[in-house]
Design a protein around this motif. Sequence first.
Motif, mmCIF file in Angstrom:
data_model
loop_
_atom_site.group_PDB
_atom_site.id
_atom_site.type_symbol
_atom_site.label_atom_id
_atom_site.label_comp_id
_atom_site.label_asym_id
_atom_site.label_seq_id
_atom_site.Cartn_x
_atom_site.Cartn_y
_atom_site.Cartn_z
ATOM 1 N N UNK A 124 0.913 -1.207 0.140
ATOM 2 C CA UNK A 124 -0.081 0.185 -0.117
ATOM 3 C C UNK A 124 1.131 1.424 -0.049
ATOM 4 N N UNK A 125 2.267 1.242 0.469
ATOM 5 C CA UNK A 125 3.086 2.231 0.487
ATOM 6 C C UNK A 125 3.955 2.121 -0.701
ATOM 7 N N UNK A 126 3.750 1.512 -1.553
ATOM 8 C CA UNK A 126 4.455 1.339 -2.915
ATOM 9 C C UNK A 126 5.831 0.918 -2.702
ATOM 10 N N UNK A 127 6.028 0.024 -1.938
ATOM 11 C CA UNK A 127 7.401 -0.427 -1.705
ATOM 12 C C UNK A 127 7.457 -2.206 -2.168
ATOM 13 N N UNK A 128 6.863 -2.321 -3.477
ATOM 14 C CA UNK A 128 6.645 -3.778 -4.127
ATOM 15 C C UNK A 128 7.772 -4.259 -4.236
#
Length: 339
Positions: free
Chosen positions: A128-132
Amino acid sequence: MKKISVIAPSNIAFIKFWGRRDDKLCLPMNSSISMSLNNCFTITTIERSKKYTEDIVEIRSYKEEKYKKLVVSDIKDQNIFDQIERIRKLSGIKEKVYIRSQNSFPANSGIASSASGFSALTSALLLVYKQEHLFNNKKELSKLVRLCGSGSAARSVYGGIVELKTGRTHDESYAVQLYNSEYWDLVDIVCIIDSSSKKVSSSKGHLKSHSSEFEKARQVGLRNRLKQIKQAIKNKELERLGELIEADALSMHAVMMTQTPSLLYWEPGTISVMKQVIDLRGKDILGYFTIDAGANVHVITDSKNLEKLLPYLKKNEYVKDMIVNRPGKDVYITSEHLF
Ligand code: PMV
């Protein structure tokens, strides 16, 4: 992605750790080996939005239960809010989150709810915090999960059979998958003896492991046991695996019982199931017990022995319920949201 849901498996350790080298970093005293559990899992949904003025976290053990809202000031839930803050900081995004989390099994009962819970929480936060990239790198993911305050949780990022390496620094202690979920048709029958919350958390218990006169002896014995169990898994030898699993559980509980203050997690039903599986081996029905920091007993077996074991365990007056698990999958994204 502003709303995401993930499912993470719990796990049962065949070789356990008890005690920490570093409490803040949650570095386990020794390496451990576990099997992930397909029917004991946590589903977590997280939404990130400007509309939230504070982080909201709600959890429940079962589908039927009401959600309980966690409060920031409650020290026992601090790890969860710290993890939200840690990952938000990493991302540079300021928005707060609304989190709902649900287990498929009773919490705090010797089935590692913190393991699947922290793995699901960390994974969903990263997404959700774009740390894929950190979610996809399972080694890094396992290290981040460990920082939630549970070593066993670091093993819950993978399916199949998993090793958590001990280490002296944050970078040295991480999980690796030894075999995937298809490798061996092992089964864990969780025999629920008592589903109430345990009185002393493992986090508290770890702190006193040094006070046991048996702790050093356990560490010496573990060096060989770790090698031997890897060999038994490699050769798919259930009997050998089972002997080592039981030896390790008894060794860990010997440390727990002899530390100060003493920790005795067993109930009469725990011993009843232990003795029952030992007796059944006399009838060529192969099952092996192991117990975490709780009263419930995990009976490790394989598909061939499962059907023979179940009727006996069902008849045990102390067994309130059973959950049959096969090796679970890696933590994964699901389209099934909790809100
Ligand atoms: O994950 P923790 O720090 O709560 O400790 C786990 C302890 C045991 O479950 C008793 C052993 C293990 O290796 O899972």
